[in-house]
Design a protein around this motif. Structure first.
Motif, PDB file in Angstrom:
ATOM      1  N   ALA A   9     -13.145 107.954   0.848  1.00  0.00           N
ATOM      2  CA  ALA A   9     -12.729 109.186   1.523  1.00  0.00           C
ATOM      3  C   ALA A   9     -13.456 109.235   2.863  1.00  0.00           C
ATOM      4  CB  ALA A   9     -13.051 110.414   0.684  1.00  0.00           C
ATOM      5  N   GLN A  10     -12.878 109.990   3.794  1.00  0.00           N
ATOM      6  CA  GLN A  10     -13.448 110.068   5.143  1.00  0.00           C
ATOM      7  C   GLN A  10     -14.507 111.160   5.237  1.00  0.00           C
ATOM      8  OE1 GLN A  10     -10.780 109.773   8.542  1.00  0.00           O
ATOM      9  NE2 GLN A  10      -9.087 109.917   7.097  1.00  0.00           N
ATOM     10  N   HIS A  16     -12.119 119.250  -0.272  1.00  0.00           N
ATOM     11  CA  HIS A  16     -11.512 120.389  -0.967  1.00  0.00           C
ATOM     12  C   HIS A  16     -11.107 119.995  -2.383  1.00  0.00           C
ATOM     13  CE1 HIS A  16      -7.763 118.361  -0.025  1.00  0.00           C
ATOM     14  NE2 HIS A  16      -8.056 118.412   1.269  1.00  0.00           N
ATOM     15  N   GLY A  18      -8.305 119.664  -3.626  1.00  0.00           N
ATOM     16  CA  GLY A  18      -7.236 118.653  -3.647  1.00  0.00           C
ATOM     17  C   GLY A  18      -7.817 117.246  -3.636  1.00  0.00           C
ATOM     18  N   ASN A  19      -8.827 117.025  -2.798  1.00  0.00           N
ATOM     19  CA  ASN A  19      -9.498 115.721  -2.799  1.00  0.00           C
ATOM     20  C   ASN A  19     -10.090 115.433  -4.172  1.00  0.00           C
ATOM     21  OD1 ASN A  19     -10.694 116.690   0.365  1.00  0.00           O
ATOM     22  ND2 ASN A  19      -9.347 114.935   0.106  1.00  0.00           N
ATOM     23  N   GLY A  22      -7.053 115.130  -6.840  1.00  0.00           N
ATOM     24  CA  GLY A  22      -6.164 114.003  -6.571  1.00  0.00           C
ATOM     25  C   GLY A  22      -6.882 112.662  -6.624  1.00  0.00           C
ATOM     26  N   ILE A 145      -5.785 107.051  -5.665  1.00  0.00           N
ATOM     27  CA  ILE A 145      -5.547 107.819  -4.436  1.00  0.00           C
ATOM     28  C   ILE A 145      -4.613 108.990  -4.719  1.00  0.00           C
ATOM     29  CG2 ILE A 145      -5.842 106.163  -2.525  1.00  0.00           C
ATOM     30  CD1 ILE A 145      -2.971 105.234  -3.084  1.00  0.00           C
ATOM     31  N   GLY A 146      -4.585 109.931  -3.777  1.00  0.00           N
ATOM     32  CA  GLY A 146      -3.574 110.981  -3.816  1.00  0.00           C
ATOM     33  C   GLY A 146      -2.265 110.448  -3.239  1.00  0.00           C
ATOM     34  N   ASP A 148      -0.544 111.185  -0.690  1.00  0.00           N
ATOM     35  CA  ASP A 148      -0.430 110.962   0.764  1.00  0.00           C
ATOM     36  C   ASP A 148      -0.825 109.545   1.186  1.00  0.00           C
ATOM     37  OD1 ASP A 148      -3.099 111.386   0.162  1.00  0.00           O
ATOM     38  OD2 ASP A 148      -3.540 112.495   1.982  1.00  0.00           O
ATOM     39  N   GLN A 149      -1.510 108.806   0.308  1.00  0.00           N
ATOM     40  CA  GLN A 149      -1.953 107.456   0.668  1.00  0.00           C
ATOM     41  C   GLN A 149      -1.061 106.349   0.115  1.00  0.00           C
ATOM     42  OE1 GLN A 149      -4.368 106.931   2.890  1.00  0.00           O
ATOM     43  NE2 GLN A 149      -4.423 109.161   3.047  1.00  0.00           N
ATOM     44  N   GLY A 182      -1.527 116.489 -10.055  1.00  0.00           N
ATOM     45  CA  GLY A 182      -2.670 116.717  -9.157  1.00  0.00           C
ATOM     46  C   GLY A 182      -2.722 115.808  -7.946  1.00  0.00           C
ATOM     47  N   ALA A 183      -1.755 114.907  -7.803  1.00  0.00           N
ATOM     48  CA  ALA A 183      -1.801 113.955  -6.692  1.00  0.00           C
ATOM     49  C   ALA A 183      -1.427 114.607  -5.362  1.00  0.00           C
ATOM     50  CB  ALA A 183      -0.874 112.782  -6.964  1.00  0.00           C
ATOM     51  N   ILE A 185      -1.995 118.400  -4.255  1.00  0.00           N
ATOM     52  CA  ILE A 185      -2.338 119.818  -4.326  1.00  0.00           C
ATOM     53  C   ILE A 185      -1.935 120.448  -2.979  1.00  0.00           C
ATOM     54  CG2 ILE A 185      -4.271 121.447  -4.534  1.00  0.00           C
ATOM     55  CD1 ILE A 185      -3.653 120.009  -7.182  1.00  0.00           C
ATOM     56  N   MET A 195      -2.707 120.605   0.754  1.00  0.00           N
ATOM     57  CA  MET A 195      -4.029 121.134   1.096  1.00  0.00           C
ATOM     58  C   MET A 195      -4.691 120.056   1.940  1.00  0.00           C
ATOM     59  SD  MET A 195      -7.004 122.535  -1.488  1.00  0.00           S
ATOM     60  CE  MET A 195      -6.088 123.923  -2.137  1.00  0.00           C
ATOM     61  N   LYS A 197      -7.862 118.814   4.855  1.00  0.00           N
ATOM     62  CA  LYS A 197      -9.122 119.036   5.557  1.00  0.00           C
ATOM     63  C   LYS A 197      -8.897 119.479   6.993  1.00  0.00           C
ATOM     64  CE  LYS A 197     -11.886 115.272   3.697  1.00  0.00           C
ATOM     65  NZ  LYS A 197     -12.236 113.903   4.075  1.00  0.00           N
TER      66      LYS A 197
HETATM   67  P1  AMP Z   1      -9.510 111.915   2.725  1.00  0.00           P
HETATM   68  O1  AMP Z   1     -10.586 112.884   2.594  1.00  0.00           O
HETATM   69  O2  AMP Z   1      -8.399 112.346   3.608  1.00  0.00           O
HETATM   70  O3  AMP Z   1     -10.051 110.572   3.072  1.00  0.00           O
HETATM   71  O4  AMP Z   1      -8.857 111.800   1.284  1.00  0.00           O
HETATM   72  C1  AMP Z   1      -9.573 111.348   0.161  1.00  0.00           C
HETATM   73  C2  AMP Z   1      -8.662 111.254  -1.045  1.00  0.00           C
HETATM   74  O5  AMP Z   1      -8.157 112.558  -1.412  1.00  0.00           O
HETATM   75  C3  AMP Z   1      -7.413 110.383  -0.836  1.00  0.00           C
HETATM   76  O6  AMP Z   1      -7.221 109.587  -1.982  1.00  0.00           O
HETATM   77  C4  AMP Z   1      -6.302 111.375  -0.691  1.00  0.00           C
HETATM   78  O7  AMP Z   1      -5.061 110.857  -1.117  1.00  0.00           O
HETATM   79  C5  AMP Z   1      -6.758 112.508  -1.597  1.00  0.00           C
HETATM   80  N1  AMP Z   1      -6.149 113.801  -1.182  1.00  0.00           N
HETATM   81  C6  AMP Z   1      -6.239 114.370   0.047  1.00  0.00           C
HETATM   82  N2  AMP Z   1      -5.585 115.550   0.089  1.00  0.00           N
HETATM   83  C7  AMP Z   1      -5.073 115.736  -1.157  1.00  0.00           C
HETATM   84  C8  AMP Z   1      -4.287 116.790  -1.757  1.00  0.00           C
HETATM   85  N3  AMP Z   1      -3.909 117.863  -1.071  1.00  0.00           N
HETATM   86  N4  AMP Z   1      -3.929 116.641  -3.066  1.00  0.00           N
HETATM   87  C9  AMP Z   1      -4.307 115.558  -3.763  1.00  0.00           C
HETATM   88  N5  AMP Z   1      -5.043 114.544  -3.256  1.00  0.00           N
HETATM   89  C10 AMP Z   1      -5.432 114.616  -1.975  1.00  0.00           C
END
Ligand code: AMP
Ligand code: TRP
Length: 325
Positions: A9-10, A16, A18-19, A22, A145-146, A148-149, A182-183, A185, A195, A197
């Protein structure tokens, strides 16, 4: 031999729920069964402008969040992406294999670049190539991953297959692990969007570090759809989303959640949901404070060493196959 997981994750914005639901939750659940690598992808973070001081702090904060969420450094390898220079090196190689057209199709680039490719950074454009490099360096089997990835993972598979075809079998082809519930949110304020960041409206997200008051307010203000009964319904995304959060945090079945709230109204439901989230986050927020900087540094340095031993082996093979050394 255990199969291998890689995910990351970044260290930007605030993590949140969702992170957590998911991605992180599954990282924790899978770490016993798999040899797992969980990375803090700070090189991905700089694809958009970051304040250097804040970035450094957020990188360590994210490591704390991984650990507090239940990632056990005795079982999993936790490390910072920039501590393993092979990630950037393989990304260069893969960028020579990737095609402009396939990167132009990535929806995240279109979103984050705001459709303005004249102004968008080149790093933002090639971001998925760096993600492919992260995954392929470890001969990864599974990537939790969620949703979006998903597209980025498909690109990763395409790049790996292309390299294997052109230079001989080198990379394992990874599979995505996207949880059935939950993938994706959704924002509490705009349930047509995920949802996120980077959402300017903080009321759309429950952050893992939000206090009880803030959580209760955000849930109270969460938009609802027409209809009054509390049940799962794809045509009512707002209630569907809130119930999904409740379901995942309590571990109840969908049917149990519905019967639990039968005959109850939104007021009752929202109060119970808020309390469930607060109670769930309380021990997590306590644990965040547990790791001092010295301990954290040790975990991350050990993680980087282990990661590097595997990454450098893959990169050497890649260079050899390409006639680079
Ligand atoms: P990121 O913080 O953007 O690097 O995301 C970290 C992980 O959280 C990744 O696997 C994303 O797919 C997952 N993720 C981000 N937003 C959501 C969301 N709204 N619902 C479910 N998973 C999410
Ligand atoms: N691109 C991912 C995101 O924004 C983060 C990421 C970078 C990642 N490298 C990865 C996720 C490798 C899984 C595997 O959420």
């Amino acid at each position: 031999m255990k199969k291998r997981i890689f995910s990351g994750a970044q260290p930007t914005g605030q993590l949140h729920i969702g992170n957590y639901l998911g991605a992180l939750k599954n990282w924790v659940a899978l770490q016993d069964e798999y040899e797992s690598f969980y990375c803090i992808v700070n090189l991905h973070a700089i694809t958009l402008p970051q304040d250097p001081k804040v970035l450094r702090q957020k990188t360590l904060d994210l490591a704390r969040i991984y650990l507090a969420a239940g990632i056990d450094p005795e079982k999993s390898t936790v490390f910072i992406q920039s501590d393993v220079p092979e990630h950037a090196e393989l990304a260069w190689i893969l960028s020579c294999i990737a095609r402009m057209g396939e990167l132009e199709r990535m929806t995240q680039f279109k979103d984050k670049g705001k459709g303005n490719s004249e102004r968008a950074g080149v790093g933002l454009f090639s971001y998925p190539v760096l993600m492919a490099s992260d995954i392929l360096l470890y001969q990864t089997d599974l990537v939790p991953i969620g949703k979006d990835q998903k597209q980025h993972l498909e690109l990763t598979r395409d790049l790996a297959e292309r390299f294997n075809r052109d230079f001989g079998e080198t990379f394992r082809i990874p599979e995505p692990f996207i949880p059935p519930v939950g993938a994706n949110i959704l924002s509490l304020q705009e349930p047509a969007k995920k949802m996120s960041k980077s959402d300017e409206n903080a009321n759309g997200s429950i952050f893992l570090l939000d206090d009880a008051d803030t959580i209760t307010k955000k849930i109270k203000r969460a938009v609802t759809d027409s209809g009054t009964d509390i049940r799962f319904d794809q045509s009512r995304p707002a209630i569907n989303n809130l119930l999904t959060i409740f379901q995942l945090l309590t571990g109840k079945s969908a049917a149990d959640c519905e019967s639990h709230f039968e005959g109850k109204g939104y007021g009752h439901f929202k109060a119970e949901l808020a309390e469930t989230i607060v109670e769930f986050l309380r021990p997590f927020q306590e644990k965040i404070k547990e790791y001092d900087e010295i301990e954290l540094d040790k975990i991350l340095k050990t993680g980087a060493q282990k990661a590097r031993s595997i990454a450098s082996e893959t990169l050497n093979t890649v260079y050899e196959k390409m006639g680079i050394n």
